[in-house]
Design a protein around this motif. Structure first.
Motif, mmCIF file in Angstrom:
data_model
loop_
_atom_site.group_PDB
_atom_site.id
_atom_site.type_symbol
_atom_site.label_atom_id
_atom_site.label_comp_id
_atom_site.label_asym_id
_atom_site.label_seq_id
_atom_site.Cartn_x
_atom_site.Cartn_y
_atom_site.Cartn_z
ATOM 1 N N CYS A 129 -7.952 7.380 9.665
ATOM 2 C CA CYS A 129 -6.667 7.665 9.018
ATOM 3 C C CYS A 129 -6.426 9.169 9.081
ATOM 4 O O CYS A 129 -7.332 9.965 8.804
ATOM 5 N N VAL B 121 -0.026 9.894 4.606
ATOM 6 C CA VAL B 121 -0.614 9.154 5.713
ATOM 7 C C VAL B 121 0.280 9.307 6.944
ATOM 8 O O VAL B 121 1.460 8.949 6.916
ATOM 9 N N ALA C 239 -7.338 -0.208 7.663
ATOM 10 C CA ALA C 239 -6.622 -1.024 6.693
ATOM 11 C C ALA C 239 -7.449 -2.235 6.270
ATOM 12 O O ALA C 239 -7.472 -2.602 5.089
ATOM 13 N N ARG D 217 -6.183 -2.721 2.766
ATOM 14 C CA ARG D 217 -4.850 -2.150 2.574
ATOM 15 C C ARG D 217 -3.860 -2.677 3.624
ATOM 16 O O ARG D 217 -2.904 -2.019 3.978
ATOM 17 N N LEU E 133 1.667 2.070 4.335
ATOM 18 C CA LEU E 133 0.848 3.282 4.224
ATOM 19 C C LEU E 133 1.504 4.503 4.859
ATOM 20 O O LEU E 133 1.435 5.599 4.284
ATOM 21 N N ARG F 66 3.200 7.609 3.008
ATOM 22 C CA ARG F 66 2.873 7.611 1.572
ATOM 23 C C ARG F 66 1.781 8.626 1.269
ATOM 24 O O ARG F 66 0.869 8.866 2.078
ATOM 25 N N LEU G 14 -1.621 9.746 -0.300
ATOM 26 C CA LEU G 14 -2.860 9.036 -0.579
ATOM 27 C C LEU G 14 -3.044 8.836 -2.080
ATOM 28 O O LEU G 14 -3.520 7.782 -2.522
ATOM 29 N N VAL H 173 -1.367 5.734 -3.295
ATOM 30 C CA VAL H 173 -2.100 4.521 -2.931
ATOM 31 C C VAL H 173 -3.280 4.318 -3.878
ATOM 32 O O VAL H 173 -3.540 3.203 -4.342
#
Length: 601
Positions: free
Chosen positions: A264, A272, A280, A285, A290, A293, A295, A298
């Motif tokens: 990632c 991200v 993922a 996830r 993602l 977004r 981190l 999340v």
């Protein structure tokens, strides 16, 4: 509206109008293509694409205007002021550059629409500046409402064009945006031309710095050719860049999706940017969005679901700080019962790349290898290596006044069991002995198998000698109890040697050696018992070793002598036989009786 239609149908040459429309369409297609390239790049590259886009767009607007003006019948008798004509081209390029810059750099719809509106304003600025360059023997008046409508149409359609182009870079959106931008330029021009009111005035003369329509047609044609050339070059560059980018993207996607690790990529703010499916799936996830977004958002969501332990904000702040300071970090985290090694590698320019590797099986294998290297395979007791380490730790932990005891154990007559019943029975017996030893010692004591039928115990934390004596007595009793193994009843004994720290030594090797010496004494005293180490044992052991060395050399040096003792018949007094007696004539010790050296042999 009637005035606009009349202007189009009665006052324009449709052949030249069609040419102007074609030039406008081509320039608009090139402009949208360059707009997409500018949005796809950063830094100096983006600035270069923006400059090229503004030049193509501005020249396209300018050429469309003057080609359409050549098609305008009433303007055929006039000429165009050169400085003002050039100024109109400058307006077209510069204002368009500002609008495109805003639209390209903005990720929000408001910024993109604003940039498009400025491009539409540039179209209007160019048109009315170009009209100001027209010099004819007539007064030019304007219908205000129609002028406003022309400006508004250019702004609206240009804003729509860039909004559609920014939504997605594909054929449909590119074509739609091209048509909208063409409509913005053409609709503005002909609506504005419908606002013109000409009143003949022979007193108005054409200035000296003017260019006739024929010459302007040549310049306009040249500009159109330049636009076409730029558009073609831009199209070729765009196609080549797209092809290379597509190939690189395919290679990158293939590499990412075939990685055994999760990956990632985060930008400098912790958003991200890129991830693969392994990442993922590993962190479960797959069902959440993602890309783009933060981190920390999340992690907060997972924290609310009970899937994340700890302070999400503090963890995120540490990651961002490490990346900004260029620190590479490695952590092992537990997620959903799996052990995952996370390596955070900072990137140049900010942000970091995180790789995630499931090392659960690797850790289990390492633990198994470590256990095998430090434990006995047969009994699972610590082996000599681990016993030595634990003995060192025990010596370091003992406080002043505490005593540590080392007990070395050797099974009596175990070889007879192996020879008579076989090694499988012997192995089963060793396992049972190990189990009894562990059950007999204290919780803080350590039991180990040193090899063969030799075991050892470390007793920690007892300050009196009687504790070691009591443990040794229990061990002799427990190990000597009968065993039932595969329908065989087996009885063995055990001999134990004991050394104490600190009086018998404070070094693991010294304590083991002294316990071994005590073990030899226990075996010499009849087995099935225990003995504590005594200072004289070491001297006797040294003497025994020296005697063994001399015994090995005695045969080579021919130091053994045979003596014959007669055996007489008591009744007759006659010699009936001889008894041969072997004596060792040692150079220093003199004659030694068999009782001194036969046990060594």
């Amino acid at each position: 509206m009637h005035q606009i239609l009349y202007c189009l149908t009665e006052e324009h040459d449709w052949r030249l109008v069609a040419l102007g429309g074609a030039v406008c369409l081509l320039a608009s297609a090139a402009a949208i293509s360059l707009f997409h390239r500018a949005r796809a790049t950063q830094g100096v590259g983006r600035l270069a694409w923006l400059g090229l886009d503004a030049a193509v767009s501005g020249c396209g607007i300018w050429a469309t205007h003057f080609i359409a003006m050549l098609a305008y019948g009433p303007g055929g008798a006039g000429a165009y002021n050169i400085p003002v004509t050039i100024l109109s081209l400058v307006f077209a390029i510069s204002v368009t550059f500002v609008g495109l810059s805003i639209a390209v750099s903005s990720s929000r719809a408001v910024g993109i629409v604003l940039g498009g509106a400025i491009v539409g304003t540039g179209v209007a600025a160019m048109h009315y500046t170009g009209m100001a360059a027209l010099e004819i023997p007539a007064r030019v008046d304007w219908i205000g409402s129609t002028v406003a409508a022309s400006v508004l149409s250019g702004i609206v359609f240009a804003a729509l064009a860039l909004f559609v182009a920014a939504r997605r870079d594909d054929l449909f959106h590119a074509l739609t945006a091209t048509v909208l931008l063409t409509v913005a330029i053409v609709a503005h021009h002909f609506t504005a031309m419908g606002a013109v009111l000409l009143t003949p005035d022979p007193t108005l003369a054409i200035g000296g710095l003017s260019i006739p329509p024929a010459s302007l047609s040549f310049l306009t044609a040249s500009a159109a050719v330049a636009i076409i050339a730029i558009a073609l070059v831009a199209a070729l560059l765009d196609r080549r860049a797209r092809s290379e980018l597509g190939a690189q993207q395919m290679v990158l996607d293939t590499a990412l999706e075939n990685m055994s690790q999760g990956l990632c990529m985060f930008d400098a703010d912790g958003k991200v940017m890129l991830f693969n499916e392994r990442y993922a799936a590993m962190l479960r996830r797959t069902d959440i969005a993602l890309t783009g977004r933060l981190l920390v958002d999340v992690l907060r969501d997972e924290q609310a679901k009970g899937q994340w332990q700890g302070d999400a904000d503090e963890f995120f702040a540490r990651l961002v700080a490490d990346a900004r300071e260029g620190r590479t970090t490695t952590d092992i985290v537990s997620r959903f019962g799996r052990s995952i090694r996370v390596v955070n590698q900072p990137m140049q320019g900010g942000g970091w790349v995180a790789t995630f590797e499931d090392i659960t099986e690797w850790l289990e294998a390492q633990a198994k290898i470590s256990h095998m290297a430090r434990h006995d395979a047969l009994t699972s007791l610590p082996n000599r290596v681990l016993f030595h380490e634990q003995l060192e730790q025990g010596l370091r932990r003992t406080r002043s006044g505490d005593q540590l005891a080392v007990l070395c154990l050797d099974l009596d007559h175990f070889k007879d069991i192996n020879d008579s019943l076989g090694h499988p029975i012997g192995d089963a017996l060793l396992r049972e002995v190990g189990r009894r030893l562990k059950a007999t010692v204290g919780e803080s004591d350590t039991v180990a198998r040193l090899g063969g039928d030799e075991f050892a115990v470390v007793q920690i934390g007892r300050s009196e000698e009687t504790a070691a004596r009591s443990l040794a007595g229990r061990l002799v009793e427990v190990i000597s109890a009968p065993y039932e193994i595969d329908d065989h009843q087996i009885v063995i004994g055990v001999s134990i040697g004991i050394s104490l720290s600190p009086q018998d030594g404070s070094d693991p090797s010294e304590l083991l050696k002294n316990a071994d010496l005590a073990l030899y004494r226990a075996k010499a005293d009849g087995r099935g018992t225990y003995r504590f180490f005594e200072t004289g044992m070491d001297a006797r052991a040294q003497a025994r070793r020296l005697l063994e060395m001399d015994l090995r050399a005695a045969v080579q040096r021919d130091e053994f002598e045979a003596y014959y003792q007669p055996i007489r018949d008591v009744a007759s007094g006659r010699v009936v036989a001889f008894e041969a007696l072997l004596r060792w004539n040692h150079p220093q010790r003199g004659l030694s009786a068999p009782i001194d050296f036969i046990p060594l042999a």
